[in-house]
Motif scaffolding. Sequence first.
Motif, short mmCIF file in Angstrom:
data_model
loop_
_atom_site.label_atom_id
_atom_site.label_comp_id
_atom_site.label_asym_id
_atom_site.label_seq_id
_atom_site.Cartn_x
_atom_site.Cartn_y
_atom_site.Cartn_z
N LEU A 1 0.84 -1.21 0.00
CA LEU A 1 0.00 0.00 0.00
C LEU A 1 0.87 1.26 0.00
O LEU A 1 0.57 2.23 -0.69
N ASP B 1 0.93 4.15 -2.84
CA ASP B 1 0.77 5.57 -2.50
C ASP B 1 1.92 6.41 -3.04
O ASP B 1 1.75 7.55 -3.45
N SER C 1 -6.86 -0.96 -2.34
CA SER C 1 -6.11 -0.41 -3.48
C SER C 1 -6.36 -1.20 -4.75
O SER C 1 -6.49 -2.43 -4.70
#
Lengths: 395, 262
Positions: free
Chosen positions: B37, B41, B91
């Motif tokens: 994750l 990002d 995600s």
Amino acid sequence: MNSKGRFGEFGGQYISETLMNELIKLEECYNEAKNDPSFQEELNFLLNEYAGRPSRLYYAAKMTEDLGGAKIYLKREDLNHTGSHKLNNCIGQALLAKRMGKTRLIAETGAGQHGVATATVAALLGMECEIFMGKEDTIRQALNVYRMELLGAKVNAVTTGTMTLKDAVNDAMKEWAGRVDDTHYCLGSVMGPHPFPTIVRDFQSVISKEARVQILEKEGKLPAAVIACVGGGSNAIGAFYNFINDKGVELIGCEAGGRGVDTPETAATIATGTMGIFHGMKSLFCQNEYGQIAPVYSISAGLDYPGIGPEHAYLNSIGRAQYVPITDDEAVEAFEYMSRTEGIIPAIESSHAIAYAMKIAKKYSKDQSIIINVSGRGDKDVAAIARYRGVDLHE
Amino acid sequence: MSDKIRESFDKNPNKKAFIAFITAGDPDIESTEEFILKMADAGADIIEVGIPFSDPVAEGAVIQNANVRALKAGTTTDKVFEMVKRVREKSDVTLCFMTYANLVYHYGYDRFFAYCEELGISGVIIPDMPYEEKEEMESISLKYGVKYISMVAPTSEDRVKMIAKEAKGFIYVVSSMGVTGVRDNISTDLSPIISHIREVTDVPCAIGFGIKEPEQAKTMAGVSDGAIVGSAIVRIVEKYGKDAGQYIYDYVKSMKEAVLQA
């Protein structure tokens, strides 16, 4: 569509793209060499004059009498130069490597026999040599490490994984992927990606080519059985190959049962393995439910391998050869038995085959014969066997 | 059918992608979830999730050791799938699996790729399954919309076009000989390989093996369509363990910026 180098569904070329062209070139070179009389002449010259072939097929009269069944014949690969069958393949591959313009040989080794044989040929032909050996094996076979160094090779102790033969193969493959220009990977068994299982088998098939002629000379008929030990399987396929079409000849491979096939401390691939893809081939491997390769065990560093050559997996699948596990205990007993009965100290690897012959000799009549392939001599194992028997011996 | 891998390249102004690799389960599977994750990002366009194998013969010491740590921590193929399932709740970053043939074979090709489809895995990278052997896997993976990513090496020579013609997703161009791992400089001139590929396909090419510094990533993405980084990220995990998240984020961000300047 199946790729090249298949034995039934087994074999193939499961290897990184980096090495594919090198394997293709090796196959081309081998196919040319096979049909080139000058290559065959050089190979035969070295096998005969340097390695000391043909090896004897010795009638073991005392064992025969003692076991009370089939006539026992020993194919004396232990008398080959460097003390095992390994040199047959190394001479062939080193000549191929030279033909391809390579100046450096690398190899994996378990017991050290293949490492010694590779280092020997490298010395003979003036090639650079580097050997990969599991750290555990460098301890079990310390004398062979020194022997390789004496022959001018560099020995790398492999410290990953189980630090045995499998890990030595991993590191040799990695080394080769990093340096193919001047380097040939002299693979020591009938395993790995095509064309290795075929090339190594062809170079080792001299064993059964000779043995078949020898037994017909001595007995006037074919043997009832041919017995050989199996790790990757090079001495066994060499001993079987020219008998495969002789349907009446039983072919029996003896795997390393370690402490027993019902324990995790075993290396008996046919007995306990499942289908998988590893070290360049589809074959049988000792592995867990997810396909993680198992840490195998055997008293014999040369049989301490979690896979088996694809041609053996095939011969097993079609029932042409059978494979049986032999425990450490049985092998050590056979090692001692042959030493005192015939005055021949066999390699602990070969002792697995001897152990099975001892079990089944009685099953056959006195006019039948069994050939045991004594793949190597046992000098290298003396200290380990002493330790196994609780004798505190230092080399 | 949309091509998520293609979009991962095309969405950037210069159409170049940064591809990040991580070994699943190192130091534990929960951390991997967090790291994926964080990388998403930070701008990683594609994330390769490595399913650990006992004998990763294409890997250098860094990733090999990560495989050992992950297996010791109890990572299994099923646990990796479950982790990806949790990632997918947060995600939709483009994901590929990188692993060895035996793990997929053993799981069962149909079962493996059906699970991949369910989790939106776009591709699979199998370094020990070359062109000659791919059919047994690719014929099944494609049924589930998972692309078999082809690899091309400096030694591929006459094989480049043959491989490129059938390539899908992206082409993984191996920068140098040997195994994965950080290299001080990448000496192979890859532009001839890239131009051979371009002659037969417009599938994007990304270069991997040995890239660590943003400058290297920029150069490599400059001659191709992207840069792949594995060992440098795994090294951060090796150094910081469970606390590696922020360091990985910063690193991936800097690499992505470099690729965008290519």
